[in-house]
Every structure is written in structure tokens, then in C-alpha cells.
Design a protein around this motif. Structure first.
Motif, PDB file in Angstrom:
ATOM      1  N   VAL A  76      19.540 -32.037  27.257  1.00 23.96           N
ATOM      2  CA  VAL A  76      19.257 -30.599  27.252  1.00 23.96           C
ATOM      3  C   VAL A  76      18.622 -30.149  25.927  1.00 23.96           C
TER       4      VAL A  76
ATOM      5  N   TRP B 121      14.745 -30.123  23.681  1.00 22.55           N
ATOM      6  CA  TRP B 121      13.461 -29.476  23.985  1.00 22.55           C
ATOM      7  C   TRP B 121      12.868 -30.026  25.286  1.00 22.55           C
ATOM      8  N   ALA B 122      12.897 -31.346  25.418  1.00 22.50           N
ATOM      9  CA  ALA B 122      12.268 -31.950  26.592  1.00 22.50           C
ATOM     10  C   ALA B 122      12.994 -31.533  27.874  1.00 22.50           C
TER      11      ALA B 122
ATOM     12  N   MET C  65      25.201 -33.397  25.571  1.00 21.60           N
ATOM     13  CA  MET C  65      26.360 -33.436  24.683  1.00 21.60           C
ATOM     14  C   MET C  65      26.544 -32.162  23.865  1.00 21.60           C
ATOM     15  N   GLU C  66      25.677 -31.162  24.087  1.00 24.71           N
ATOM     16  CA  GLU C  66      25.816 -29.907  23.351  1.00 24.71           C
ATOM     17  C   GLU C  66      26.348 -28.852  24.324  1.00 24.71           C
TER      18      GLU C  66
ATOM     19  N   HIS D 124      16.886 -44.045  28.384  1.00 23.48           N
ATOM     20  CA  HIS D 124      16.124 -43.823  29.623  1.00 23.48           C
ATOM     21  C   HIS D 124      16.448 -44.905  30.656  1.00 23.48           C
TER      22      HIS D 124
ATOM     23  N   GLU E  84      11.271 -39.018  30.848  1.00 21.98           N
ATOM     24  CA  GLU E  84      10.385 -38.617  29.751  1.00 21.98           C
ATOM     25  C   GLU E  84       9.675 -39.850  29.186  1.00 21.98           C
ATOM     26  N   LYS E  85       8.557 -39.613  28.535  1.00 22.44           N
ATOM     27  CA  LYS E  85       7.886 -40.659  27.774  1.00 22.44           C
ATOM     28  C   LYS E  85       8.625 -40.870  26.474  1.00 22.44           C
TER      29      LYS E  85
ATOM     30  N   ASN F  74       2.747 -35.346  29.570  1.00 22.97           N
ATOM     31  CA  ASN F  74       2.249 -33.975  29.726  1.00 22.97           C
ATOM     32  C   ASN F  74       0.900 -33.736  29.064  1.00 22.97           C
TER      33      ASN F  74
ATOM     34  N   TRP G 153      18.283 -39.872  15.882  1.00 23.59           N
ATOM     35  CA  TRP G 153      17.968 -41.004  16.765  1.00 23.59           C
ATOM     36  C   TRP G 153      16.487 -41.360  16.726  1.00 23.59           C
TER      37      TRP G 153
HETATM   38  N1  LIG Z   1       6.618 -35.095  26.531  1.00 19.94           N
HETATM   39  C1  LIG Z   1       6.811 -34.480  25.377  1.00 19.94           C
HETATM   40  O1  LIG Z   1       5.975 -33.716  24.903  1.00 19.94           O
HETATM   41  C2  LIG Z   1       8.100 -34.722  24.642  1.00 19.94           C
HETATM   42  C3  LIG Z   1       8.453 -33.929  23.547  1.00 19.94           C
HETATM   43  C4  LIG Z   1       9.669 -34.159  22.921  1.00 19.94           C
HETATM   44  C5  LIG Z   1      10.472 -35.216  23.338  1.00 19.94           C
HETATM   45  N2  LIG Z   1      10.081 -35.988  24.377  1.00 19.94           N
HETATM   46  C6  LIG Z   1      10.911 -37.116  24.832  1.00 19.94           C
HETATM   47  O2  LIG Z   1      12.073 -36.587  25.475  1.00 19.94           O
HETATM   48  C7  LIG Z   1      13.213 -37.344  25.147  1.00 19.94           C
HETATM   49  C8  LIG Z   1      14.247 -36.437  24.498  1.00 19.94           C
HETATM   50  O3  LIG Z   1      13.677 -35.844  23.353  1.00 19.94           O
HETATM   51  P1  LIG Z   1      14.223 -34.453  22.759  1.00 19.94           P
HETATM   52  O4  LIG Z   1      13.287 -34.074  21.655  1.00 19.94           O
HETATM   53  O5  LIG Z   1      14.471 -33.475  23.825  1.00 19.94           O
HETATM   54  O6  LIG Z   1      15.599 -34.979  22.128  1.00 19.94           O
HETATM   55  P2  LIG Z   1      16.879 -34.152  21.686  1.00 19.94           P
HETATM   56  O7  LIG Z   1      17.568 -35.004  20.687  1.00 19.94           O
HETATM   57  O8  LIG Z   1      16.505 -32.754  21.344  1.00 19.94           O
HETATM   58  O9  LIG Z   1      17.741 -34.074  23.038  1.00 19.94           O
HETATM   59  C9  LIG Z   1      18.330 -35.219  23.573  1.00 19.94           C
HETATM   60  C10 LIG Z   1      19.364 -34.805  24.600  1.00 19.94           C
HETATM   61  O10 LIG Z   1      19.955 -35.986  25.140  1.00 19.94           O
HETATM   62  C11 LIG Z   1      21.354 -35.771  25.232  1.00 19.94           C
HETATM   63  N3  LIG Z   1      22.087 -37.035  25.179  1.00 19.94           N
HETATM   64  C12 LIG Z   1      22.066 -37.969  24.216  1.00 19.94           C
HETATM   65  N4  LIG Z   1      22.923 -38.952  24.525  1.00 19.94           N
HETATM   66  C13 LIG Z   1      23.488 -38.614  25.704  1.00 19.94           C
HETATM   67  C14 LIG Z   1      24.478 -39.212  26.534  1.00 19.94           C
HETATM   68  N5  LIG Z   1      25.033 -40.390  26.225  1.00 19.94           N
HETATM   69  N6  LIG Z   1      24.825 -38.584  27.663  1.00 19.94           N
HETATM   70  C15 LIG Z   1      24.269 -37.398  28.000  1.00 19.94           C
HETATM   71  N7  LIG Z   1      23.322 -36.786  27.259  1.00 19.94           N
HETATM   72  C16 LIG Z   1      22.965 -37.388  26.122  1.00 19.94           C
HETATM   73  C17 LIG Z   1      21.696 -34.928  24.023  1.00 19.94           C
HETATM   74  O11 LIG Z   1      22.935 -34.313  24.216  1.00 19.94           O
HETATM   75  C18 LIG Z   1      20.516 -33.964  24.037  1.00 19.94           C
HETATM   76  O12 LIG Z   1      20.790 -32.891  24.897  1.00 19.94           O
HETATM   77  C19 LIG Z   1      12.729 -38.489  24.256  1.00 19.94           C
HETATM   78  O13 LIG Z   1      12.468 -39.641  25.019  1.00 19.94           O
HETATM   79  C20 LIG Z   1      11.409 -37.973  23.692  1.00 19.94           C
HETATM   80  O14 LIG Z   1      10.485 -38.985  23.397  1.00 19.94           O
HETATM   81  C21 LIG Z   1       8.929 -35.757  25.038  1.00 19.94           C
END
Ligand SMILES: NC(=O)c1ccc[n+]([C@@H]2O[C@H](COP(=O)([O-])OP(=O)(O)OC[C@H]3O[C@@H](n4cnc5c(N)ncnc54)[C@H](O)[C@@H]3O)[C@@H](O)[C@H]2O)c1
Length: 362
Positions: free
Chosen positions: A14, A16-17, A39-40, A81, A98-99, A127, A168
Motif C-alpha cells: 500500500v 505509492w505503487a 504493513m502500515e 513479487h 509491479e515492475k 507504465n 529495501w
Molecule cells: N511503475 C512505477 O512507476 C513504480 C513506481 C514506484 C515503485 N514501483 C514498484 O512497486 C513496488 C513497490 O514500490 P513502492 O515504492 O510502492 O514501495 P513502498 O516501500 O512504498 O511500499 C511497499 C509496500 O509493500 C508492503 N509490504 C512489504 N512487505 C510486506 C509483506 N511481507 N506483506 C505485506 N505487505 C508488505 C509494505 O507494507 C508497503 O505497503 C516495487 O517493486 C517498485 O519497483 C513501481
């Protein structure tokens, strides 16, 4: 899936992605967002209330067991993933990841295998190829206006944008790599998409870590400032990578990516060199909203510069819509994550080449 009932959707992660996926599902018809995992607790409540997801879990496995999902988005740290996608596919749920697809291609292949074994759709969300400028450029390339494209340069360079310095994102085990894995993969995807999916034959790459290990170059500060995280920050990946790729089409792709570097401003670009024309696409830069798509060719013997109309950008929401259409289609065989796997194989080859300090063959 021939029925037209609403699909039950869940999102794991939950940040940004994850929120972008929720926006996509909310905008799509015939979908009920039923469950979230993350986890938030505050984000679960905020996004759960905003998007009407009544089931909220800290434990992702519970979502798959209890929420009776048809589709799930995986928006967690990269190395999660594969375990999450494979468990979802084994539970009979279609997956939008997600990528980058996974932390390496061996793991990505296991995701593809699980999609095939369970006859489910596996899609990897890229995207940036859905940006308006990229769509316009794709149309121009496909029209043949540029002739045979024999050379392409693509890059995403940040001045000071290491995401989550010390989080991470900067650890090998959870991210699998630095900017090549995180943003270079977007440019690789865009270039391959524009060039009509050539195969990469060989790669010669280098990687550097000049900012992160010193605790500088974080997304919150200028390149010259300390990020606030401190010198002891854990930084196990690169912060700049370059790659020279030979394509089976006979062409060349030059790819560079950085999270931090001494440059005037951020820049996302693709330059195409064709036998009958060329194109330059620039996104970001200064100001951040700056974009440019110029095309050069010759018309009736006269040099001509074309500035094409730009269609609206699709982003995450368009990718979510496409995924849902794939799920509802009768052709799941065409959607088993092979494109995402192809990107992972090239990224792996880049890291292997950098480690071995020589060209590697795919
Ligand atoms: N396509 C895009 O433009 C874009 C942009 C940002 C991130 N991403 C990708 O999206 C993915 C997430 O990135 P983000 O920036 O949102 O990360 P983030 O750290 O903001 O969010 C990660 C989420 O995963 C959850 N999480 C982690 N471990 C977990 C578990 N064991 N069980 C349940 N939930 C768990 C966390 O609680 C958090 O809500 C990555 O693979 C990143 O590469 C893609």
C-alpha cells in the motif's frame, strides 16, 4: 473468463505503487476492490476507506486464503513479487505484478511457470511506455517514417533521487539491484517496445556506486547534501549503470540509468536513429514538467522537422485496464509474463557483464 460479473480485486502493498493500482481498479468498470494487504496500519485504513476495501490484512497470505479474489496486484518490495505471485497463481488468482518482475530472471521464470501451470494471466506493469509522447513515437516508428532503426539511446538519469536511501530499495536481497533494476528497466521496456521487441544478443555493462555508500544522493536532498540518513547507511547496489547492447536486428541499444549523478537536472530520454529519419524524446528535466518529442526526416527532398500531436498518457490506470481485458479474454496463453521475463534476462545480463568486466552473450 466469459462471464461479465464484477471481478474481485485485491492489492498487496500500500505504498505509492499500490495506490496507483487502486486508482486504476477504481476507474475500471466491473471490478470490486475487496481487499488490501500491507504493513502500515494507517495506509490500510486510509486507502481501505478511500477505495471501499473492507478486508484489510497485515499478513498477505491471509488475503489469498480468505478474500476470494479473482485478480491481485503485487506492489511490494521487488524480491517479494515472486513468492506472492506464485502463491496467488497457485490459488487460482490472476496476477498483475509491479515492475521489475523479480529480483532476477531465475525467479521471474518461476512466476511464468506458475502462470502456465495454473492457466492464469501474469502481467507485469510497465507504465512509462504508456506515456503520451511514447505512444506518439511508437505510432511514428510503426508508420515506417524513420525507416530501419539501427541505433537507439535511452536513459533515465537523476541528479539526486536514490529512493529510500537505506530502505529495501538499496539492499541486494530485497531489491536485486539499483537504478538499472528500478528505472533502467522502464527505459529498456520503452526501447524494446518502440523497436518492436528485438532480442538482445550481447551486453557490455558497467556499474558504479559513488553516492549511496557515502549517504548522499537521496531523493530528499540535493546531490551535494547529506540525505540525513548518515554515513553508515546500508547501500549494497549501484547508483549508476551503463550498458551497450547488440540486438538481433543488427541494431545497437545504449542504455544508462542513475539514481544520483552530477548533472544539471533529471532527464529521461530516448533517441532513435533510423535510415530515413530520427527522433528525440525527452521527459522531465528542468522544469520537471518539460517534455519534447521532435522527429526529423526528409519530405520530397526537403529536410523536415515534425512535432506530432501527443495523445493523453495512460499510466497505471491504462495498464490495469489492459490487465483486466487480458483476464477476461479467451487467450490467457498469450499473457504469461514473458515480456517481463525478457526484461529480467537483459537486466541480469547487465549485472553479470558488470561483475565479470566483459561482454556477455544472452
Ligand atoms: N511503475 C512505477 O512507476 C513504480 C513506481 C514506484 C515503485 N514501483 C514498484 O512497486 C513496488 C513497490 O514500490 P513502492 O515504492 O510502492 O514501495 P513502498 O516501500 O512504498 O511500499 C511497499 C509496500 O509493500 C508492503 N509490504 C512489504 N512487505 C510486506 C509483506 N511481507 N506483506 C505485506 N505487505 C508488505 C509494505 O507494507 C508497503 O505497503 C516495487 O517493486 C517498485 O519497483 C513501481
Amino acid at each position: 473468463m466469459s462471464d461479465t460479473r464484477n471481478l474481485r480485486a485485491g492489492v498487496i502493498g500500500v505504498g505509492w505503487a499500490g495506490e496507483q493500482h487502486l486508482i486504476g481498479y477504481a476507474a475500471a468498470g466491473n471490478v470490486d476492490i475487496v481487499a488490501l494487504a500491507g504493513m502500515e496500519a494507517d495506509r490500510l485504513e486510509l486507502l481501505g476507506n478511500a477505495y471501499g476495501a473492507d478486508l484489510r490484512y497485515a499478513d498477505w497470505e491471509q488475503v489469498l486464503d480468505e478474500a476470494d479474489l479473482d485478480v491481485v496486484s503485487i506492489c511490494t518490495p521487488t524480491a517479494l513479487h515472486a513468492p506472492m505471485a506464485i502463491a496467488a497463481l497457485n490459488a487460482g488468482i490472476h496476477v498483475l505484478s509491479e515492475k521489475p518482475m523479480a529480483e532476477n530472471a531465475v525467479t521471474a521464470q518461476k512466476m511464468v511457470d506458475a502462470a502456465i501451470a495454473n492457466d492464469k494471466v501474469l502481467d507485469v506493469l510497465f507504465n512509462h511506455r504508456r506515456g503520451g509522447q511514447v505512444k506518439a513515437l511508437k505510432k511514428i516508428v510503426d508508420s515506417g517514417l524513420l525507416g530501419r532503426i539501427y541505433y537507439a539511446k535511452a536513459g533515465w538519469l537523476r541528479r539526486s533521487g536514490i529512493p529510500g536511501l537505506g530502505s529495501w530499495f538499496t539492499k541486494m536481497k530485497t531489491a536485486g539491484g539499483g537504478p538499472m533494476m528500478d528505472i533502467g528497466v522502464h527505459m529498456l521496456d520503452m526501447a524494446m517496445h518502440l523497436l518492436d521487441e528485438p532480442s538482445v544478443s550481447t551486453v557490455s555493462a558497467t556499474t558504479y556506486a559513488e553516492f549511496g555508500p557515502r549517504g548522499i544522493g537521496g531523493a530528499t536532498g540535493l546531490g551535494s547534501q547529506k540525505s540525513g540518513v548518515g554515513d553508515s547507511v546500508e547501500f549494497e547496489v549501484e547508483d549508476l549503470s551503463t550498458a551497450f547492447m547488440r540486438l538481433d536486428s543488427g541494431g545497437t541499444l545504449l542504455l544508462e540509468s542513475s539514481w544520483a549523478s552530477w548533472i544539471p537536472h533529471d532527464l529521461i530520454y530516448i533517441n532513435l536513429y533510423g535510415s530515413d529519419g530520427g527522433a528525440t524524446l525527452e521527459l522531465g528535466g528542468s522544469p520537471a514538467t518539460y517534455t519534447k518529442l521532435d522527429v526529423w526526416t526528409e519530405v520530397s527532398g526537403f529536410p523536415a522537422e515534425i512535432q506530432p500531436d501527443i495523445p493523453p498518457s495512460g499510466g497505471h490506470s491504462e495498464a490495469v485496464l489492459d490487465f483486466l481485458a487480458k483476464v477476461r479474454s479467451d487467450n490467457h496463453d498469450a499473457h504469461r509474463g514473458h515480456e517481463g521475463l525478457a526484461r529480467s534476462l537483459v537486466v541480469d545480463a547487465c549485472y553479470a557483464s558488470a561483475a565479470k568486466q566483459r561482454e556477455v552473450t544472452l
